[in-house]
Design a protein around this motif. Structure first.
Motif, PDB file in Angstrom:
ATOM      1  N   TYR A  89      -7.003  19.828   4.804  1.00  0.00           N
ATOM      2  CA  TYR A  89      -7.904  19.064   3.907  1.00  0.00           C
ATOM      3  C   TYR A  89      -7.411  18.237   2.443  1.00  0.00           C
ATOM      4  O   TYR A  89      -7.163  19.133   1.788  1.00  0.00           O
ATOM      5  N   LYS A  91      -8.777  16.545   0.592  1.00  0.00           N
ATOM      6  CA  LYS A  91      -9.205  16.495  -0.851  1.00  0.00           C
ATOM      7  C   LYS A  91      -9.304  17.778  -1.506  1.00  0.00           C
ATOM      8  O   LYS A  91      -9.897  17.987  -2.705  1.00  0.00           O
ATOM      9  N   LEU A  92      -8.898  18.667  -0.723  1.00  0.00           N
ATOM     10  CA  LEU A  92      -8.778  20.376  -1.243  1.00  0.00           C
ATOM     11  C   LEU A  92      -7.537  20.516  -1.871  1.00  0.00           C
ATOM     12  O   LEU A  92      -6.636  19.809  -1.572  1.00  0.00           O
ATOM     13  N   SER A  93      -7.476  21.380  -2.823  1.00  0.00           N
ATOM     14  CA  SER A  93      -6.097  21.539  -3.493  1.00  0.00           C
ATOM     15  C   SER A  93      -5.460  22.634  -2.534  1.00  0.00           C
ATOM     16  O   SER A  93      -6.067  22.968  -1.339  1.00  0.00           O
ATOM     17  N   GLN A  96      -6.890  26.188  -2.328  1.00  0.00           N
ATOM     18  CA  GLN A  96      -8.220  25.796  -1.399  1.00  0.00           C
ATOM     19  C   GLN A  96      -7.900  25.852  -0.119  1.00  0.00           C
ATOM     20  O   GLN A  96      -8.397  26.664   0.822  1.00  0.00           O
ATOM     21  N   ALA A 132      -5.052  18.298  -5.825  1.00  0.00           N
ATOM     22  CA  ALA A 132      -5.523  17.855  -4.465  1.00  0.00           C
ATOM     23  C   ALA A 132      -4.467  17.397  -3.508  1.00  0.00           C
ATOM     24  O   ALA A 132      -3.336  16.898  -4.092  1.00  0.00           O
TER      25      ALA A 132
ATOM     26  N   GLN B  11     -17.312  22.519  -0.176  1.00  0.00           N
ATOM     27  CA  GLN B  11     -16.387  21.968  -1.336  1.00  0.00           C
ATOM     28  C   GLN B  11     -16.176  20.367  -0.836  1.00  0.00           C
ATOM     29  O   GLN B  11     -16.027  19.427  -1.806  1.00  0.00           O
ATOM     30  N   LEU B  12     -15.874  20.205   0.495  1.00  0.00           N
ATOM     31  CA  LEU B  12     -15.705  18.880   0.882  1.00  0.00           C
ATOM     32  C   LEU B  12     -16.919  17.877   0.485  1.00  0.00           C
ATOM     33  O   LEU B  12     -16.760  16.737   0.368  1.00  0.00           O
ATOM     34  N   LEU B  14     -19.188  18.246  -1.553  1.00  0.00           N
ATOM     35  CA  LEU B  14     -19.443  18.018  -3.120  1.00  0.00           C
ATOM     36  C   LEU B  14     -18.293  16.957  -3.599  1.00  0.00           C
ATOM     37  O   LEU B  14     -18.398  16.286  -4.579  1.00  0.00           O
ATOM     38  N   LYS B  15     -17.160  16.791  -2.979  1.00  0.00           N
ATOM     39  CA  LYS B  15     -16.312  16.089  -3.427  1.00  0.00           C
ATOM     40  C   LYS B  15     -16.250  14.503  -2.846  1.00  0.00           C
ATOM     41  O   LYS B  15     -15.712  13.615  -3.102  1.00  0.00           O
ATOM     42  N   ASP B  16     -17.295  14.429  -1.930  1.00  0.00           N
ATOM     43  CA  ASP B  16     -17.421  13.126  -1.087  1.00  0.00           C
ATOM     44  C   ASP B  16     -18.657  12.189  -1.742  1.00  0.00           C
ATOM     45  O   ASP B  16     -19.696  12.658  -1.915  1.00  0.00           O
ATOM     46  N   LYS B  17     -18.003  11.459  -2.631  1.00  0.00           N
ATOM     47  CA  LYS B  17     -18.917  10.421  -3.308  1.00  0.00           C
ATOM     48  C   LYS B  17     -20.047   9.784  -2.451  1.00  0.00           C
ATOM     49  O   LYS B  17     -21.290   9.372  -2.693  1.00  0.00           O
TER      50      LYS B  17
END
Lengths: 306, 382
Positions: A89, A91-93, A96, A132, B11-12, B14-17
């Motif tokens: 993923y 967007k995740l680190s 994560q 990320a 988490q994904l 929340l990160k998605d505008k």
């Protein structure tokens, strides 16, 4: 030696296309087994059958003595799979992502935290653990992709072309990891279309082409069995391959010739004599080291990367 | 494992505008925009444009009578001629013009009937109708006054005159729920319900992302079960809808004074609505082949349901055939449930039908999604 993985008479079809045809493969415990073949040969399909992602149409696959058709749940806990695609993923680190994959295998809490720290150290990305994944280079992503398969401490790791399109630094990291894992006693199945990777890492090899295993054994056995011995010669004196009775076949390479011979030492001797008598200038006259590239070319009639 | 997928997916999200824009910013913009336009509909003031050609005490008295009527204001344009102003009505530039002709006073005080002229644009009949109605009412007041004078001349007592002029039928105008029903009780729940269904776009994006990136295939190689994946992917979206509905209704409450009614009953409607929208969303996520197809279907469901379900216009104002179609949409039931609680003061026992129907939609979606998951997984990139 005990076999960790046994693939017997496996057939897999996609519609009318046969992806794997009567494949037999045996992987020894603690070894690194290389699956070598060009793109589309069936390596990834075979690996997905080994991990239970796909089901074979016929034949049998046993891992740790268990049948993949009936005991896949137990097998999955002991197998780590690194797919060819980078499945993270973005967007995740890294932490994560690793936490997610660890939990998918039932590892939790402090133990998971400890293992994440360990694998991050192994792949050399501890310092960027909380960034990320989308900010990583392709090679760094591949390293995390591999690390994600190690968190549940599998006994068998299946790696599908883990070094495709990466920088030398990441490639070295992955090679070192694989050597380290092998030293720890883990069994590895490693697919690639890079001959030099197989030669550098693997104990046993299966060469796959068009869904069939065309050669299998240790590197030494395969070369012994399939690689013709040859002599390489480069001289201004010859513009065509020399006509000697010991030479079976000749092919051009660079500015010289590769001369296949069943008696390479005799060929070397005859050529030396020929050049000495003619007073010819010789740039190269040497035994050719047998290679998997030449084996593949001999067995299939095409180069490995065609 | 459900918890792990839930955390990862949250988490994904929340990160998605895009999530914030589609689910929070856009509906608030719609609510603000439409509340600004229609929010004061209950206190609209009609303007009566007039031209007093008579200019006498009697004509001014007539206009004063009109000016005293609540909800109407008078406007005279002394710079334009009568002919220009009538032309403006003909050109559709103004909806009506009241003209008090010359000689009005003479006729009123004499024996003939005095006339006033109402020029109005036939194409804007609805807009001019209130002006016509109020003129009718004022002329009746003049008629009543004339009768009173005549009856008094015959020696009738005041009580007798009152009795004679009292209409045999009195209409008692009782507005139920007047304290609560206003355009805001249509707009805020309406747009809340409409935008709840946009969660389906997010769900389709996320499922197809996993399918096409090879993630679904990779997860098939782990001990994760299909139902754990589905539940883990579904729950965060349900949570988003609950937060979204709470934010939008709270916004309506704080900014526009939306009457929420029984909070327990509103919460029950919102929970069943979230199960409904995400259940259908889950079904679409495993059935559609591409994001574009999915988005197109969601637009049809969200916009089509909004129109026929009475989210944009009060359901009662819709044509009968459309009303009938609306009964088959979850949007109608959700809006009805919300308004039952907010306007009609219903409690949980008054919205059970809404809750049951919304849950039925949601559970049907979940059942189809579960049954179709293997087909979805088979299409995953290997």
């Amino acid at each position: 030696m005990k076999h960790v993985l046994e693939v017997a008479d496996v057939v897999k079809r996609y519609g009318s296309k046969t992806a794997l045809d009567q494949v037999d493969v045996h992987v020894k415990e603690g070894s690194c087994f290389g699956l070598l073949g060009p793109n589309g040969a069936g390596k990834s399909t075979l690996m997905k059958l080994m991990t239970g992602i796909l089901q074979a149409d016929s034949g049998m696959i046993r891992a740790f003595g268990m049948d993949t058709r009936h005991q896949m749940s137990e097998i999955r806990q002991r197998v780590g799979y690194v797919p060819q695609e980078i499945t993270l993923y973005e967007k995740l680190s890294a932490v994560q992502n690793l936490k997610f994959f660890g939990e998918m295998y039932g590892v939790n809490g402090a133990e998971l935290k400890q293992r994440i720290a360990h694998v991050l150290e192994q792949v050399g990305l501890s310092d960027r653990a909380n960034e990320a994944v989308e900010t990583y280079s392709g090679g760094m992503k591949r390293r995390i992709n591999l690390a994600a398969a190690l968190l549940h401490q599998p006994q068998l790791i299946i790696l599908d072309e883990p070094t495709v399109g990466i920088d030398p630094q990441s490639r070295n990291h992955i090679f070192e990891m694989i050597r380290g894992l092998k030293k720890e006693g883990l069994t590895l199945v490693y697919s690639t279309h890079y001959m030099e990777e197989v030669e550098a890492l693997c104990d046993d090899i299966a060469i796959i082409d068009h869904g069939s295993v065309i050669a299998q054994g240790s590197l030494h056995e395969i070369l012994e069995q399939h690689a013709d011995q040859a002599v390489y010669v480069e001289s201004d004196y010859i513009t065509e391959p020399p006509q000697l009775s010991s030479i079976k076949r000749a092919s051009a390479r660079g500015r010289g010739w590769v001369l296949e011979s069943e008696q390479p030492l005799h060929t070397l001797r005859d050529l030396s004599q020929l050049f000495a008598e003619a007073g010819a200038r010789v740039h190269a006259l040497e035994l050719v080291k047998p290679s998997l590239d030449r084996v593949f070319l001999k067995l299939t009639g095409t180069a490995l990367r065609d | 494992m459900i918890r792990s997928i839930f955390i990862k997916e949250t988490q994904l999200l929340l990160k998605d505008k895009g999530t914030y824009f589609w689910l929070f910013v856009l509906p608030i913009l719609f609510i603000v925009m439409f509340s600004s336009i229609f929010g004061n509909a209950g206190t609209t003031t009609y303007t009566i444009r007039y031209f007093d050609a008579d200019g006498t005490k009697e004509s001014r008295q007539f206009m004063d009578t009109l000016a005293q009527i609540k909800g109407f204001e008078l406007a005279a344009d002394n710079e334009k001629s009568l002919a220009d102003q009538i032309q403006a009505v003909r050109d559709g530039k103004q909806t009506s013009l009241l003209v008090i002709p010359q000689g009005y006073s003479q006729r009123l005080l004499g024996k003939g009937a005095a006339e006033v002229e109402l020029h109005r644009d036939a194409a804007e009949d609805a807009a001019a109708a209130p002006v016509a109605a109020v003129l009718d009412s004022v002329t009746k007041q003049y008629q009543e006054h004339k009768l009173r004078v005549a009856l008094k001349g015959t020696g009738q007592s005041q009580t007798g005159i009152d009795a004679l002029l009292t209409a045999p039928i009195q209409v008692k105008d009782i507005k139920e729920n007047v304290a609560k029903a206003n355009p805001v009780t249509q707009i805020v729940p309406g747009y809340t319900v409409m935008f709840v269904f946009f969660i389906m776009i997010t769900m389709i994006h996320n499922f197809l992302r996993d399918r096409d990136s090879g993630m679904v295939s990779r997860l098939k190689g782990t001990p994760l079960k299909a139902h754990q994946y589905l539940i883990g992917m579904w729950l965060p979206n349900m949570m988003v809808v609950l937060v979204q509905s709470t934010v939008l209704l709270t916004f309506g409450f704080i900014v526009y004074g939306l009457h929420l009614g029984d909070l327990f009953a509103v919460a029950a409607v919102i929970i069943s609505l979230s199960i409904c929208a995400t259940g259908i969303g889950l079904m679409l996520s495993v059935l559609v082949n591409s994001v574009n197809t999915g988005v197109a279907i969601v637009q049809i469901i969200a916009m089509g349901g909004a129109i026929v379900g009475g989210l944009w216009f009060p359901y009662e104002l819709l044509p009968k055939a459309v009303q009938w179609i609306g009964l088959f949409t979850p949007q109608y039931w959700a809006q009805r449930g919300m308004q039952d609680v907010m306007i009609r003061g219903a409690h949980l026992d008054g919205v059970w039908m809404t809750i049951l129907i919304l849950l039925a939609f949601g559970l049907a979606g979940l059942a189809v999604a579960t049954a179709s998951f293997n087909r979805f997984a088979a299409k995953a990139k290997n």
